[in-house]
Design a protein around this motif. Structure first.
Motif, PDB file in Angstrom:
ATOM      1  N   SER A 240      22.473  24.611  90.355  1.00  0.00           N
ATOM      2  CA  SER A 240      23.245  24.831  89.270  1.00  0.00           C
ATOM      3  C   SER A 240      24.360  23.567  89.954  1.00  0.00           C
ATOM      4  O   SER A 240      25.427  23.964  91.004  1.00  0.00           O
ATOM      5  N   ALA A 241      24.363  22.379  89.723  1.00  0.00           N
ATOM      6  CA  ALA A 241      25.381  21.779  90.047  1.00  0.00           C
ATOM      7  C   ALA A 241      26.106  20.809  88.919  1.00  0.00           C
ATOM      8  O   ALA A 241      25.825  20.334  87.751  1.00  0.00           O
ATOM      9  N   PRO A 242      26.988  20.095  89.033  1.00  0.00           N
ATOM     10  CA  PRO A 242      28.081  19.273  87.987  1.00  0.00           C
ATOM     11  C   PRO A 242      26.974  18.091  87.676  1.00  0.00           C
ATOM     12  O   PRO A 242      26.619  17.432  88.638  1.00  0.00           O
ATOM     13  N   PRO A 243      27.350  17.460  86.519  1.00  0.00           N
ATOM     14  CA  PRO A 243      27.135  16.603  86.180  1.00  0.00           C
ATOM     15  C   PRO A 243      27.212  14.979  86.937  1.00  0.00           C
ATOM     16  O   PRO A 243      26.701  14.033  87.197  1.00  0.00           O
ATOM     17  N   GLN A 244      28.220  15.287  86.987  1.00  0.00           N
ATOM     18  CA  GLN A 244      29.381  14.945  87.974  1.00  0.00           C
ATOM     19  C   GLN A 244      28.280  14.449  89.243  1.00  0.00           C
ATOM     20  O   GLN A 244      29.392  13.451  90.138  1.00  0.00           O
ATOM     21  N   ALA A 245      27.727  15.421  89.831  1.00  0.00           N
ATOM     22  CA  ALA A 245      27.065  15.132  90.897  1.00  0.00           C
ATOM     23  C   ALA A 245      26.411  14.766  91.361  1.00  0.00           C
ATOM     24  O   ALA A 245      24.870  15.783  91.161  1.00  0.00           O
ATOM     25  N   PRO A 246      25.425  13.535  91.066  1.00  0.00           N
ATOM     26  CA  PRO A 246      24.070  13.455  90.450  1.00  0.00           C
ATOM     27  C   PRO A 246      23.074  13.133  91.105  1.00  0.00           C
ATOM     28  O   PRO A 246      21.520  13.912  91.086  1.00  0.00           O
ATOM     29  N   THR A 247      23.274  12.998  92.772  1.00  0.00           N
ATOM     30  CA  THR A 247      22.889  13.149  94.177  1.00  0.00           C
ATOM     31  C   THR A 247      22.750  14.475  94.351  1.00  0.00           C
ATOM     32  O   THR A 247      21.601  14.683  94.607  1.00  0.00           O
ATOM     33  N   THR A 248      23.809  15.431  94.617  1.00  0.00           N
ATOM     34  CA  THR A 248      23.026  16.826  94.645  1.00  0.00           C
ATOM     35  C   THR A 248      22.241  17.521  93.923  1.00  0.00           C
ATOM     36  O   THR A 248      20.783  18.014  93.953  1.00  0.00           O
ATOM     37  N   ARG A 249      22.130  16.631  92.398  1.00  0.00           N
ATOM     38  CA  ARG A 249      21.475  17.168  91.160  1.00  0.00           C
ATOM     39  C   ARG A 249      20.136  16.934  91.797  1.00  0.00           C
ATOM     40  O   ARG A 249      19.227  17.571  91.194  1.00  0.00           O
ATOM     41  N   GLY A 250      19.922  16.084  92.047  1.00  0.00           N
ATOM     42  CA  GLY A 250      18.960  15.276  92.448  1.00  0.00           C
ATOM     43  C   GLY A 250      17.947  15.873  93.378  1.00  0.00           C
ATOM     44  O   GLY A 250      16.591  16.129  92.678  1.00  0.00           O
ATOM     45  N   PHE A 251      18.427  15.952  94.382  1.00  0.00           N
ATOM     46  CA  PHE A 251      17.815  16.811  95.210  1.00  0.00           C
ATOM     47  C   PHE A 251      17.311  17.997  95.057  1.00  0.00           C
ATOM     48  O   PHE A 251      15.812  18.524  95.038  1.00  0.00           O
ATOM     49  N   ALA A 252      18.384  19.119  93.528  1.00  0.00           N
ATOM     50  CA  ALA A 252      18.047  20.458  93.522  1.00  0.00           C
ATOM     51  C   ALA A 252      17.084  20.040  92.331  1.00  0.00           C
ATOM     52  O   ALA A 252      15.901  20.871  91.847  1.00  0.00           O
ATOM     53  N   SER A 253      16.391  19.065  91.955  1.00  0.00           N
ATOM     54  CA  SER A 253      15.689  18.762  91.070  1.00  0.00           C
ATOM     55  C   SER A 253      14.482  18.660  91.172  1.00  0.00           C
ATOM     56  O   SER A 253      13.545  18.969  91.319  1.00  0.00           O
ATOM     57  N   ILE A 254      14.594  17.535  92.549  1.00  0.00           N
ATOM     58  CA  ILE A 254      13.369  17.971  93.195  1.00  0.00           C
ATOM     59  C   ILE A 254      12.324  18.706  93.861  1.00  0.00           C
ATOM     60  O   ILE A 254      11.135  19.067  94.327  1.00  0.00           O
ATOM     61  N   LEU A 255      13.410  19.479  94.625  1.00  0.00           N
ATOM     62  CA  LEU A 255      12.875  20.325  95.179  1.00  0.00           C
ATOM     63  C   LEU A 255      12.483  21.893  94.058  1.00  0.00           C
ATOM     64  O   LEU A 255      11.344  22.630  93.928  1.00  0.00           O
ATOM     65  N   HIS A 256      13.092  21.572  92.960  1.00  0.00           N
ATOM     66  CA  HIS A 256      12.539  23.339  91.821  1.00  0.00           C
ATOM     67  C   HIS A 256      11.574  21.764  90.937  1.00  0.00           C
ATOM     68  O   HIS A 256      10.288  23.208  91.150  1.00  0.00           O
ATOM     69  N   GLN A 257      11.197  21.053  90.504  1.00  0.00           N
ATOM     70  CA  GLN A 257       9.945  20.205  90.629  1.00  0.00           C
ATOM     71  C   GLN A 257       8.754  20.760  91.523  1.00  0.00           C
ATOM     72  O   GLN A 257       7.678  20.638  91.272  1.00  0.00           O
ATOM     73  N   GLY A 258       9.158  20.723  92.493  1.00  0.00           N
ATOM     74  CA  GLY A 258       8.575  21.063  94.006  1.00  0.00           C
ATOM     75  C   GLY A 258       8.137  21.789  94.930  1.00  0.00           C
ATOM     76  O   GLY A 258       7.109  22.200  94.986  1.00  0.00           O
ATOM     77  N   LEU A 259       8.636  23.253  93.910  1.00  0.00           N
ATOM     78  CA  LEU A 259       8.902  24.251  94.218  1.00  0.00           C
ATOM     79  C   LEU A 259       8.567  25.794  93.176  1.00  0.00           C
ATOM     80  O   LEU A 259       7.599  26.701  93.759  1.00  0.00           O
ATOM     81  N   ASN A 260       9.076  25.357  92.445  1.00  0.00           N
ATOM     82  CA  ASN A 260       9.596  26.004  91.010  1.00  0.00           C
ATOM     83  C   ASN A 260       7.756  26.668  91.249  1.00  0.00           C
ATOM     84  O   ASN A 260       7.484  25.864  90.803  1.00  0.00           O
ATOM     85  N   GLY A 261       7.551  28.285  90.721  1.00  0.00           N
ATOM     86  CA  GLY A 261       6.605  27.848  90.446  1.00  0.00           C
ATOM     87  C   GLY A 261       5.290  28.695  92.491  1.00  0.00           C
ATOM     88  O   GLY A 261       4.274  29.534  91.747  1.00  0.00           O
ATOM     89  N   ALA A 262       5.385  28.061  92.899  1.00  0.00           N
ATOM     90  CA  ALA A 262       4.972  28.531  93.891  1.00  0.00           C
ATOM     91  C   ALA A 262       4.742  29.365  94.929  1.00  0.00           C
ATOM     92  O   ALA A 262       6.042  30.655  94.720  1.00  0.00           O
ATOM     93  N   SER A 263       3.975  29.959  95.522  1.00  0.00           N
ATOM     94  CA  SER A 263       4.054  31.283  96.210  1.00  0.00           C
ATOM     95  C   SER A 263       5.235  30.640  97.954  1.00  0.00           C
ATOM     96  O   SER A 263       5.273  30.460  97.999  1.00  0.00           O
ATOM     97  N   ALA A 264       5.339  32.246  98.007  1.00  0.00           N
ATOM     98  CA  ALA A 264       6.459  32.318  98.986  1.00  0.00           C
ATOM     99  C   ALA A 264       5.799  31.563 100.917  1.00  0.00           C
ATOM    100  O   ALA A 264       6.750  30.921 101.127  1.00  0.00           O
ATOM    101  N   ALA A 265       4.681  31.635 100.414  1.00  0.00           N
ATOM    102  CA  ALA A 265       3.609  31.228 101.954  1.00  0.00           C
ATOM    103  C   ALA A 265       4.306  29.897 101.903  1.00  0.00           C
ATOM    104  O   ALA A 265       3.944  29.206 102.395  1.00  0.00           O
ATOM    105  N   GLU A 266       3.997  29.428 100.574  1.00  0.00           N
ATOM    106  CA  GLU A 266       3.763  27.874 100.262  1.00  0.00           C
ATOM    107  C   GLU A 266       4.728  26.905 100.721  1.00  0.00           C
ATOM    108  O   GLU A 266       5.127  26.064 101.741  1.00  0.00           O
TER     109      GLU A 266
END
Length: 138
Positions: A70-96
Motif C-alpha cells: 500500500s502506497a499513496p497515489p502521490q508517491a509514484p516512484t514508491t508505488r512503482g517499486f512496490a509494483s515491480i516487486l509485486h509483479q516479479g515476486l508475488n506467487g513465487a516460493s519462499a526459496a525463490e
C-alpha cells in the motif's frame, strides 16, 4: 531470480533513462488495490522509503507467497517499486524470493535516473519481505 523478475529487468535494460522513468510510472499505475479484508493498519510500515509504504507477506503456502503493498497515489516512484516487486515476486516460493540478490534493483539501470535514497527504499522493501520469510522472520 524469478522468471517474472528477470523479464522486468530485461524490459528496463532495453530503455533510455527517460523511458525507464515512464515504465516505472506505468508500474505505479499497475499496483493492485488491497483486498477488502486487509487493512493498512495491519500491515508493516517500511520507514526507509521516502513516502509512506506498507507491506504484508502471506506465507501460509511457502510455495506461493502472496505480497500486498500500500502506497499513496502521490508517491509514484514508491508505488512503482512496490509494483515491480509485486509483479516479479508475488506467487513465487519462499526459496525463490530468498534467493533474489538484495541489490537486484541495480540491474534495472535506474541508478542514473533515480536518487540512491529512493533506490534504497526498494532494497528495504525486499529486505523486509526476506526477513519475514527467513529463519529469523516474524
Amino acid at each position: 531470480m524469478t522468471a517474472a523478475l528477470d523479464e522486468i529487468i530485461e524490459d528496463f535494460a532495453a530503455l533510455t533513462d527517460s523511458e525507464k522513468i515512464q515504465l516505472l510510472l506505468e508500474f505505479s499505475d499497475e499496483l493492485p488495490e488491497l483486498p477488502d479484508d486487509l487493512a493498512e493498519a495491519a500491515m508493516e510500515p517500511v520507514p526507509e522509503c521516502q513516502s509512506p509504504l506498507f507491506l504484508s507477506v502471506d506465507d501460509s503456502d511457502p510455495d506461493s507467497i502472496q505480497l500486498y503493498f500500500s502506497a499513496p497515489p502521490q508517491a509514484p516512484t514508491t508505488r512503482g517499486f512496490a509494483s515491480i516487486l509485486h509483479q516479479g515476486l508475488n506467487g513465487a516460493s519462499a526459496a525463490e524470493i530468498l534467493a533474489v540478490p538484495g541489490d537486484f534493483y541495480t540491474s534495472l539501470g535506474l541508478d542514473s535516473a533515480i536518487s540512491p535514497l529512493r533506490l534504497r527504499g526498494m532494497a528495504a522493501m525486499l529486505a523486509r519481505i526476506k526477513a519475514h520469510l527467513g529463519p529469523t522472520g516474524r
